[in-house]
Design an enzyme around this catalytic site. Structure first.
Site, short mmCIF file in Angstrom:
data_model
loop_
_atom_site.label_atom_id
_atom_site.label_comp_id
_atom_site.label_asym_id
_atom_site.label_seq_id
_atom_site.Cartn_x
_atom_site.Cartn_y
_atom_site.Cartn_z
CG HIS A 1 -49.71 19.92 -23.48
ND1 HIS A 1 -49.04 19.41 -24.58
CD2 HIS A 1 -49.94 18.84 -22.68
CE1 HIS A 1 -48.86 18.12 -24.44
NE2 HIS A 1 -49.42 17.73 -23.30
CG HIS B 1 -50.02 14.39 -25.27
ND1 HIS B 1 -49.43 14.39 -24.01
CD2 HIS B 1 -49.73 13.19 -25.82
CE1 HIS B 1 -48.84 13.23 -23.81
NE2 HIS B 1 -49.01 12.48 -24.89
CG MET C 1 -51.55 10.38 -23.75
SD MET C 1 -51.38 11.22 -22.16
CE MET C 1 -52.14 12.78 -22.58
N GLY D 1 -50.57 9.63 -18.30
CA GLY D 1 -51.83 9.28 -17.66
C GLY D 1 -52.24 10.24 -16.55
CG PHE D 2 -52.40 9.70 -13.46
CD1 PHE D 2 -53.74 9.84 -13.10
CD2 PHE D 2 -51.95 8.45 -13.86
CE1 PHE D 2 -54.60 8.76 -13.14
CE2 PHE D 2 -52.81 7.36 -13.90
CZ PHE D 2 -54.14 7.51 -13.54
N GLY D 3 -51.13 13.98 -14.16
CA GLY D 3 -50.27 15.11 -13.84
C GLY D 3 -49.62 14.91 -12.48
CG ASP E 1 -46.32 16.20 -21.35
OD1 ASP E 1 -46.51 16.67 -20.21
OD2 ASP E 1 -47.23 15.72 -22.06
N GLY F 1 -47.96 21.25 -16.22
CA GLY F 1 -49.33 21.31 -15.71
C GLY F 1 -49.34 21.78 -14.27
CB SER F 2 -48.77 19.98 -11.07
OG SER F 2 -47.60 19.31 -11.48
C1 DX5 Z 1 -49.37 13.36 -18.54
C2 DX5 Z 1 -49.69 14.52 -19.44
C3 DX5 Z 1 -49.05 15.78 -19.06
C4 DX5 Z 1 -49.39 16.29 -17.68
C5 DX5 Z 1 -48.14 16.91 -17.15
O1 DX5 Z 1 -49.77 12.17 -19.14
O2 DX5 Z 1 -49.31 14.22 -20.78
O3 DX5 Z 1 -49.24 16.79 -20.06
O4 DX5 Z 1 -50.42 17.25 -17.66
O5 DX5 Z 1 -48.38 17.27 -15.85
P1 DX5 Z 1 -47.23 17.77 -14.89
O6 DX5 Z 1 -46.60 18.98 -15.50
O7 DX5 Z 1 -47.96 18.06 -13.62
O8 DX5 Z 1 -46.23 16.64 -14.74
ZN ZN Z 2 -49.33 15.87 -22.29
#
Ligand code: DX5
Ligand code: ZN
Length: 231
Positions: free
Chosen positions: A34, A68, A70, A144-146, A177, A199-200
């Site tokens: 991803h 993805h 954004m 926007g953020f993980g 996601d 992600g995290s």
């Molecule tokens: C957020 C991203 C995600 C992000 C998810 O805008 O689209 O793909 O990496 O991160 P986690 O799994 O840490 O919520």
């Molecule tokens: Zn994403």
């Protein structure tokens, strides 16, 4: 069991050694890469573009790359990602002036196309384009953020999207996601998701500094997915 696929978000990987991180997470059993593209305009963060996608392909990554977007606007960058080796390209309907055209552009470029829904974006955007879609991505956080927490109302939205897909008869993946972790993935699967971005939840759970460091976390994810059918 449905064909569940796990899609680690490289947003949380160590960018200084990205190729190695992607190799390791795929060797541990991940299915899809991803790839989060942020433009500091549509979302308040800035990440990576087609050059990095192409670099992963040149490095030898053969798994599907799930781009993805954004970014706003979306059309200008679609062919660049297609040439760079993207497999899926998904975008947010609010970021395109002409959603149908953007979806066609993705497929005409040889990639699979998808729409992404923010937590407050209605699924009605699907009404007239379901035949042009290969993936529906529901955001369970604001993009926007993980590292944010899963928004529980997304479970009902997943059930709704699952119904729409099943009723349509089209072959469409349902991806989730944001905030996906070992302790909620089973419930998310039971609500209808079949593709899980994390992600995290994956890169933040490396066991040790060795090539198998994602084995344990991916095994835990798979174990929870096996449990999903009985929820
Ligand atoms: C957020 C991203 C995600 C992000 C998810 O805008 O689209 O793909 O990496 O991160 P986690 O799994 O840490 O919520
Ligand atoms: Zn994403």
């Amino acid at each position: 069991m449905p064909d569940y696929q796990i899609a680690p978000s490289i947003l949380s990987a160590d960018f200084a050694r990205l190729g190695e991180e992607v190799d390791n997470v795929l060797a541990s059993g991940a299915d899809i890469v991803h790839f989060d593209v942020m433009d500091n305009h549509y979302v308040p963060n800035l990440t990576i573009g087609p050059l990095v996608c192409e670099a992963l392909r040149k490095h030898g990554v053969e798994a599907p790359i799930d781009v993805h977007l954004m970014v706003k606007p979306v059309d200008r960058i679609i062919p660049d990602f297609a040439s760079a080796g993207a497999s899926y390209i998904t975008f947010h309907p609010e970021a395109s002036e002409h959603i149908d055209r953007s979806l066609s552009l993705i497929r005409d470029s040889g990639c699979k196309a998808g729409l992404v829904f923010n937590p407050a974006t209605p699924l009605s955007y699907l009404d007239h384009v379901l035949d042009k879609i290969d993936m529906i991505l529901l955001m369970s956080v604001n993009p926007g953020f993980g590292g944010q927490s899963f928004i529980p109302a997304t479970l009902d939205k997943l059930r709704n999207a699952r119904r729409r897909i099943d009723d349509s008869g089209f072959d469409i993946r349902l991806e989730i996601d944001g905030g996906v972790k070992v302790d909620n993935i089973a419930e998310i699967a039971a609500a209808g998701a079949d593709t899980f971005v994390s992600g995290s939840g994956i890169f933040g759970c490396a066991e040790a500094d060795d090539p198998n460091r994602y084995d344990s976390i991916l095994k835990q994810f798979r174990g929870q997915l096996e449990r999903a059918g009985s929820i």
